[in-house]
Each structure stands twice: as structure tokens, then as C-alpha cells.
Motif scaffolding. Structure first.
Motif, PDB file in Angstrom:
ATOM      1  N   LYS A 135       0.807  -1.224   0.000  1.00  0.00           N
ATOM      2  CA  LYS A 135       0.000   0.000   0.000  1.00  0.00           C
ATOM      3  C   LYS A 135       0.839   1.273   0.000  1.00  0.00           C
ATOM      4  O   LYS A 135       0.348   2.337   0.346  1.00  0.00           O
ATOM      5  N   SER A 136       2.102   1.173  -0.396  1.00  0.00           N
ATOM      6  CA  SER A 136       2.970   2.353  -0.366  1.00  0.00           C
ATOM      7  C   SER A 136       2.478   3.433  -1.322  1.00  0.00           C
ATOM      8  O   SER A 136       2.537   4.622  -0.999  1.00  0.00           O
ATOM      9  N   THR A 137       1.953   3.049  -2.474  1.00  0.00           N
ATOM     10  CA  THR A 137       1.440   4.036  -3.422  1.00  0.00           C
ATOM     11  C   THR A 137       0.243   4.765  -2.826  1.00  0.00           C
ATOM     12  O   THR A 137       0.128   5.987  -2.946  1.00  0.00           O
ATOM     13  N   GLU A 138      -0.643   4.036  -2.152  1.00  0.00           N
ATOM     14  CA  GLU A 138      -1.805   4.659  -1.514  1.00  0.00           C
ATOM     15  C   GLU A 138      -1.361   5.674  -0.460  1.00  0.00           C
ATOM     16  O   GLU A 138      -1.918   6.775  -0.383  1.00  0.00           O
ATOM     17  N   ARG A 139      -0.370   5.305   0.356  1.00  0.00           N
ATOM     18  CA  ARG A 139       0.124   6.234   1.383  1.00  0.00           C
ATOM     19  C   ARG A 139       0.741   7.461   0.740  1.00  0.00           C
ATOM     20  O   ARG A 139       0.540   8.592   1.190  1.00  0.00           O
ATOM     21  N   ILE A 141       0.076   8.795  -2.242  1.00  0.00           N
ATOM     22  CA  ILE A 141      -0.990   9.624  -2.818  1.00  0.00           C
ATOM     23  C   ILE A 141      -1.737  10.371  -1.712  1.00  0.00           C
ATOM     24  O   ILE A 141      -2.063  11.551  -1.852  1.00  0.00           O
ATOM     25  N   SER A 142      -1.973   9.704  -0.611  1.00  0.00           N
ATOM     26  CA  SER A 142      -2.655  10.341   0.521  1.00  0.00           C
ATOM     27  C   SER A 142      -1.851  11.532   1.031  1.00  0.00           C
ATOM     28  O   SER A 142      -2.416  12.606   1.296  1.00  0.00           O
ATOM     29  N   ILE A 143      -0.541  11.367   1.154  1.00  0.00           N
ATOM     30  CA  ILE A 143       0.318  12.473   1.593  1.00  0.00           C
ATOM     31  C   ILE A 143       0.272  13.611   0.586  1.00  0.00           C
ATOM     32  O   ILE A 143       0.153  14.784   0.957  1.00  0.00           O
ATOM     33  N   GLU A 145      -2.160  14.346  -1.532  1.00  0.00           N
ATOM     34  CA  GLU A 145      -3.471  14.984  -1.464  1.00  0.00           C
ATOM     35  C   GLU A 145      -3.567  15.934  -0.278  1.00  0.00           C
ATOM     36  O   GLU A 145      -4.098  17.044  -0.400  1.00  0.00           O
ATOM     37  N   LYS A 146      -3.032  15.535   0.869  1.00  0.00           N
ATOM     38  CA  LYS A 146      -3.040  16.404   2.044  1.00  0.00           C
ATOM     39  C   LYS A 146      -2.217  17.657   1.798  1.00  0.00           C
ATOM     40  O   LYS A 146      -2.601  18.758   2.196  1.00  0.00           O
ATOM     41  N   LYS A 149      -4.166  19.975  -0.532  1.00  0.00           N
ATOM     42  CA  LYS A 149      -5.265  20.639   0.176  1.00  0.00           C
ATOM     43  C   LYS A 149      -4.761  21.817   0.996  1.00  0.00           C
ATOM     44  O   LYS A 149      -5.419  22.835   1.099  1.00  0.00           O
TER      45      LYS A 149
END
Length: 152
Positions: A135-139, A141-143, A145-146, A149
Motif C-alpha cells: 500500500k505504499s502508493t496509496e500512502r 498519494i494520501s500524503i 493529497e493532504k 489541500k
């Protein structure tokens, strides 16, 4: 030359996608040693199917450690320290043909070493890999996106 001294050993040379196999094939032909040389085979399948991974300097070393494979870092030309002092506990280093042969035998047959290797590898992985869960790509992308924002 070291591998020629071992029975029941097969060499697979996984090339970087930008490398050409011709040089390796020529050397193997001159040595009269049969091996698989490919840049198209899957790295992870190759590591998972191996008994020991030998590399000069590559992230494949870390990937092999993450899969708990015994790793030998081969360094015949120069002395360099790619992964730091902690890696010395999880990786076998070989800087000569004689040491390479010994390292391969140790990685394949030395049960006390392999038990110790497993402990040290787990510690090394916990220090150098955050999580091995796919899930490294998900983490990442989440960073991102934050961060986006906050800028908006």
C-alpha cells in the motif's frame, strides 16, 4: 568461477532493463558455464525462486532482504558501503572469488547462520522499510493529497 565449484547450482543473471545481455553471454561462453541471462524476467519471481541472491549494488538487495532471502553483496573492484553499517549484519559481503564461494556455501547450507540471518534481516527490514503491505502508493498519494489541500 566460484559457482563452477558448486554442485547443483544454477545461475540466473537478471539484468537491468537498460543493460545488454551480450557481454554476459560472451563471458559465460568463454567460461563454458551455462546460465540464464535475461532482462525480461520478473525480478520478484526470480528472487522468490532463488536460494540466494548475489548483487553488486542494487535495490534488488533490499527487495531480496524484504523477501527474507540470503543476500551476498559482491564487490570485487572497490570498497563501498551502499546500505550502511546496519546492513553488514543482514548481508554477507564478498570481495574475492574465495570469499564468494564461502559466502554461497554459508548462505545455502549453514543452518545456524541462516537462523541468525533471519533475525538480523527482520531487524534490518523494520529499520529501512516502513511497511511491506503493498500500500505504499496509496500512502504516497494520501500524503500528496493532504499537501495539495493545504496549498489550496
Amino acid at each position: 568461477k566460484a559457482l563452477k565449484q558448486l554442485e547443483n547450482a544454477a545461475l540466473v543473471v537478471k539484468l537491468h532493463p537498460k543493460e545488454e545481455p551480450s557481454v554476459y553471454k560472451q563471458v559465460l561462453k568463454e567460461m563454458q558455464y551455462k546460465a540464464i541471462v535475461s532482462k525480461d524476467i520478473d525480478l520478484y519471481e526470480t528472487i522468490a525462486c532463488s536460494d540466494v541472491v548475489i548483487a553488486i549494488h542494487s535495490t534488488a538487495i533490499l527487495e531480496a532482504l524484504a523477501l527474507e532471502m540470503p543476500v551476498i553483496q559482491l564487490n570485487l573492484m572497490e570498497k563501498y558501503d551502499v546500505f550502511g553499517k546496519t546492513a553488514k549484519k543482514a548481508i554477507i559481503f564478498a570481495d574475492s572469488e574465495k570469499k564468494l564461494l564461502h559466502a554461497i556455501r554459508m548462505a545455502l547450507h549453514d543452518k545456524p547462520y541462516l537462523r541468525e540471518f533471519s533475525k538480523k534481516t527482520k531487524k534490518f527490514i523494520s529499520q529501512y522499510f516502513y511497511k511491506i503491505d503493498g500500500k505504499s502508493t496509496e500512502r504516497f498519494i494520501s500524503i500528496l493529497e493532504k499537501m495539495l489541500k493545504k496549498e489550496a
